[in-house]
Design an enzyme around this catalytic site. Structure first.
Site, PDB file in Angstrom:
ATOM      1  CE  LYS A 132       4.209   3.690   0.316  1.00 31.84           C
ATOM      2  NZ  LYS A 132       3.334   3.647   1.504  1.00 31.84           N
ATOM      3  N   GLY A 154      -3.257  -2.261  -4.193  1.00 30.67           N
ATOM      4  CA  GLY A 154      -3.934  -1.069  -3.680  1.00 30.67           C
ATOM      5  C   GLY A 154      -5.073  -0.680  -4.596  1.00 30.67           C
ATOM      6  CB  SER A 155      -6.915   2.470  -4.928  1.00 30.87           C
ATOM      7  OG  SER A 155      -5.837   3.337  -5.177  1.00 30.87           O
ATOM      8  CB  THR A 156      -8.610   0.509  -9.702  1.00 33.24           C
ATOM      9  OG1 THR A 156      -8.893  -0.844  -9.322  1.00 33.24           O
ATOM     10  CG2 THR A 156      -8.596   0.581 -11.217  1.00 33.24           C
ATOM     11  CD  GLU A 157      -9.422   4.841  -7.771  1.00 35.42           C
ATOM     12  OE1 GLU A 157      -8.960   4.443  -6.686  1.00 35.42           O
ATOM     13  OE2 GLU A 157     -10.424   4.337  -8.307  1.00 35.42           O
ATOM     14  N   GLY A 159      -3.073   2.224  -9.120  1.00 40.98           N
ATOM     15  CA  GLY A 159      -2.545   1.215 -10.047  1.00 40.98           C
ATOM     16  C   GLY A 159      -2.433   1.780 -11.452  1.00 40.98           C
ATOM     17  CD  GLU A 216      -2.608  -9.515  -7.287  1.00 47.35           C
ATOM     18  OE1 GLU A 216      -3.852  -9.547  -7.364  1.00 47.35           O
ATOM     19  OE2 GLU A 216      -1.861 -10.400  -7.696  1.00 47.35           O
ATOM     20  CD  GLU A 233     -12.084  -1.972  -3.844  1.00 44.91           C
ATOM     21  OE1 GLU A 233     -11.328  -1.076  -4.222  1.00 44.91           O
ATOM     22  OE2 GLU A 233     -11.721  -3.150  -3.669  1.00 44.91           O
TER      23      GLU A 233
END
Ligand code: NAI
Length: 793
Positions: free
Chosen positions: A193, A245-248, A250, A267, A398
């Site tokens: 996606k 993508g974003s840590t949230e 993830g 990542e 970030e």
């Protein structure tokens, strides 16, 4: 019109637009809406929903794209599953041919794809044309090579299954290549996606796959937003998730996949330091900063967004940087002489603006050049903050925009401390003419990629990925291939997760009893310790008779053990040779007590004398095996760019949690703890709760073998409870768990806090077998740091 003389005076560039006719025509052809690519055909969304995609340079709608529903994801996963048997069984060479073909077609359409990427994402054409798209081709070529070499280079390994891949918008086609190329090379099939802001180049690549005749269903592309991504993550027939993508998000994905047996690589974000020493070539370093934070408008996970400058040169460096900032041109991404393009979306621009405002409120000095911004579209000027407090928002969060946060430092120690003062650990850039200093810093900074006197260097042959909350797993090179492979024997890790351990302890085994003196104690910081609870539990033999007591460890004991492990850093900085000496001594001391250990095994498990002795002998051999490896588990030098040494160095995690299996009470413990410490980790181990006495006997061997205090800590008790506490502990960098399916879920979920790496297995393993010894344990006990050292004048 201006005369030549006037132009020479003003040095004005004038517009140099890249032609976009081919892309406009292609978009025109799809005016009614782009479809998903499922099972080798372009398919309309089942519920007919479309969403709009914008050109960030002017805010106009350029396409309508299918919004993937659960039903669309179901269809894509079914297509990938159907294609899997033939694709995974095809020879590596056959798969290589398809990957070569994709690479060639990408090259043939380089200009088209570059223009499309710039229109869709807003990045300057200079970057999409010279960096993104050439690297896309490079990744497909490189991984065609791995497909061909799979059998010889990864013996005993095979594909994982159906991979769900979710990618961000900052490098749309490049992130696709990073994920799709290794997955297909290894024999997996894929449902990918793209990000909702930038789905178009992925759909153009689907057309390429169609042209080269990639077998139907091998690569499926479903467009949509976060809900579509979540449907992929939660799909029961997906074997692996790869996310950038974003840590949230993830963290959400870590929680959602916990206990499902899905393999996972993440990542995530970064807040990477860019460190300038006073002996650096300052002019080069200024160009480095331009590349570090204004490349792709700073929307780069590894952007050098924290500038750390040595105090003595800070003012001079800031002056040079500000002068350079005045020359940066912000504008139309399709203009060939533009340095900084548009921000991908209005919401992203608003986020950047609010964080910059926050920086001002927090008292940092803000500089922005005087050059104008375009009147329409989503643009933001290059921005430099100085006098930034290390704990302030703009130094920690970030921003994902063209915003640099500058701080000064005095000594290399302070530079290292500031560099590591972040929850992230993706990359770092170190600038000094003193290579000693650079390599010293490279070793001390906790990040997956270190660039010396350079920045943002990427190549398909080198691994890329983070430490800490920047995620786990690597993409690129040999390290990246591992993420898409599984032991060929283990058909699917999901099967293992489904298997329930018959031997799982029942909670009644832990009915507390007051501690007796003959209770085996815990072993923490090199000392035998009574459990904090003051309680112990009966250890039963095969017939159900009590044969002793083991301490019932709790959260406090775990905390103490982790603290002791965290302090034992001396072990990590020892040479491999020195660690090997200790391990050989350990083997010798265990061997001397082999009869006693065998008798204990027989007493606990009812194992025949011969079998018990075989387990002890195998444990001794296993220690010798890892002693031998301790000074031989090398890194590599990757062939990336010319005149670059790219060192891939395995590093210990630091503190590891290890929950040991019920089968093979001694050998299971040894097979996990010894490779971990051989690599320099310090360990908090929880032995099998059913038969813990071999592990507690073992601390006497540790005590007599020069293993420094705190390197191995042993806490007995209810394994899953202890494992959960360990998984949630922020000082623990990596958690291994071998036990029941419920424990796997607890550990994987618990690890989401600091996104620690995990290795979890449910179900019995043959601990005597060859698969329970060797390199895979060392690989799991380390993480790779790639250090890039360009050389030459
Ligand atoms: P995001 O993490 O929400 O989006 C990345 C991808 O994940 C997209 O394809 C999105 O559709 C998908 N996604 C979103 N929610 C999901 C879910 N629950 N399950 C599965 N997939 C899901 O990032 P976003 O919102 O676009 O950007 C927000 C911030 O994240 C940025 O400002 C930046 O700080 C960071 N970011 C970092 C990236 C990196 O490469 N490290 C890339 C993109 C964003």
């Amino acid at each position: 019109m201006a005369t030549v003389k006037e132009i020479l005076h003003s040095m004005d560039y004038g517009p140099a637009p890249e032609a976009k006719d081919a892309v406009t025509a292609w978009l025109g052809k799809h005016q009614s809406g782009f479809r998903h690519y499922i099972g080798g055909a372009f398919a309309a969304p089942k519920d007919g929903k479309l969403f709009e995609v914008h050109n960030p340079a002017d805010g106009t709608v350029i396409a309508k794209v299918a919004q993937g529903s659960v039903a669309d994801v179901d269809a894509a996963v079914a297509a990938a599953r159907a294609a899997y048997p033939a694709w995974s069984k095809a020879s590596g060479e056959k798969r290589a041919r398809f990957l070569y073909a994709i690479a060639r077609h990408v090259q043939k359409r380089e200009r088209f794809l570059s223009v499309l990427e710039s229109i869709d994402n807003g990045k300057p054409i200079r970057e999409s044309r010279d960096i993104d798209i050439p690297l896309v081709a490079r990744h497909f070529y490189h991984h065609a090579g791995w497909a061909a070499l799979l059998d010889s280079e990864f013996p005993g390994m095979g594909a994982v299954g159906v991979c769900g891949q979710i990618i961000p918008w900052n490098f749309p086609l490049l992130m696709l290549a990073w994920k799709v190329a290794p997955a297909l090379a290894a024999g997996n099939t894929v449902v990918l996606k793209p990000a909702e802001y930038t789905p178009l180049t992925a759909l153009a690549l689907a057309e390429i796959c169609d042209e080269v005749g990639l077998p139907k269903g091998v690569l499926n592309i479903v467009t949509g937003d976060g809900a579509t991504g979540a449907a992929i993550v939660n799909h029961p027939d997906v074997d692996k998730i790869a996310f950038t993508g974003s840590t949230e998000v993830g963290r959400e994905i870590r929680k959602a996949t916990a206990g499902t047996g899905k393999k996972l690589s993440l990542e995530l974000g970064g807040k990477s330091p860019f460190i300038v020493f006073d002996d650096a070539d300052l002019d080069s370093a200024v160009e480095g900063v331009v590349d570090a934070i204004w490349f792709n408008q700073g929307q780069v996970c590894c952007a050098g967004s924290r500038l750390l400058v040595q105090e003595g040169v800070a003012e001079r460096f800031y002056d040079k940087l500000k002068r350079r900032m005045e020359t940066l041109r912000v504008g139309d991404p399709l203009d060939k002489s533009i340095d900084i393009g548009a921000i991908v979306a209005k919401v992203q621009l608003d986020r950047i603006k609010s964080l910059v405002e926050k920086g001002r409120q927090e008292g940092a000095a803000c500089f922005q050049p005087s050059s104008p911004l375009p009147s329409k579209g989503w643009f933001f000027p290059p921005t430099l903050f100085t006098e930034v407090e290390p704990a302030s928002t703009i130094a920690q969060v970030e921003i994902f925009g063209p915003v640099l946060a500058g701080t000064t430092f005095r000594t290399p120690d302070e530079a290292a401390a500031l560099a590591n003062n972040s929850a992230y650990g993706l990359s770092a850039s170190v600038w000094s003419e003193n290579i000693d200093r650079c390599l010293d810093l490279a070793a001390r900074i906790k990040a997956g990629v270190i660039w010396i006197n350079g920045t943002n260097m990427f190549d398909a042959a080198a691994g890329f990925g983070g430490y800490r909350e920047s995620g786990f797993g690597r993409e690129g090179g040999r390290e990246g291939m591992i993420e898409y492979l599984a032991p060929a024997k283990q058909k699917s890790s999901k099967d293992a997760a489904k298997a329930k351990l018959s031997a799982e302890p029942t909670s009644s085994a832990f009915a507390g009893e007051p501690a007796l003196d003959r209770t085996a104690k815990l072993f923490i910081g090199g000392k035998q310790a009574r459990p904090d609870s003051g309680y112990s539990y009966s250890v039963l033999d095969a017939k159900g008779h009590s044969i002793g007591q083991a301490g019932l460890g709790n959260r406090k004991d775990i905390r103490n053990a982790v603290e002791a492990a965290a302090k034992a850093t001396g072990w990590t900085s020892l040479s491999g040779h020195a660690r090997a000496q200790v391990l050989y001594f350990l083997a010798e001391n265990l061997s001397a007590r082999a009869d006693e250990f065998a008798a204990r095994l027989t007493a606990m498990t009812g194992a025949a004398k011969k079998a018990a002795r075989a387990e002890v002998d195998a444990s001794v051999s296993r220690i010798i095996h890892y002693a031998a490896w301790a000074d031989k588990y090398d890194g590599r030098v990757h062939y990336t760019k010319a005149r670059h040494v790219t060192l891939a160095m395995p590093e210990a995690w630091g503190t590891m949690a290890i929950s040991c299996p019920d089968e093979a009470p001694l050998l299971g413990f040894i097979s996990l703890v010894i490779p971990a410490i051989a690599m320099g980790n310090r360990v908090v181990a929880t032995p099998t709760p059913l038969h813990p006495l071999s592990a507690t006997d073992f601390y006497q061997v540790l005590e007599t073998s020069d293993v420094p205090d705190g390197v191995v800590n042993i806490v007995t008790g209810e394994r899953d409870l202890l494992a959960k506490t360990l998984a949630e502990h922020d000082e623990v960098a990596c958690a291994w768990y071998f036990g029941g399916a419920d424990g796997v879920a607890l550990v994987e979920k618990g690890s989401a806090g600091n996104l620690k790496a995990t290795w979890c297995e449910a179900g019995a393993r043959d601990w005597l077998g060859a698969e329970s010894q060797g390199e895979v344990f060392l690989r799991r006990a380390t993480q790779i740091k790639n250090i890039w050292v360009p050389y030459g004048e």
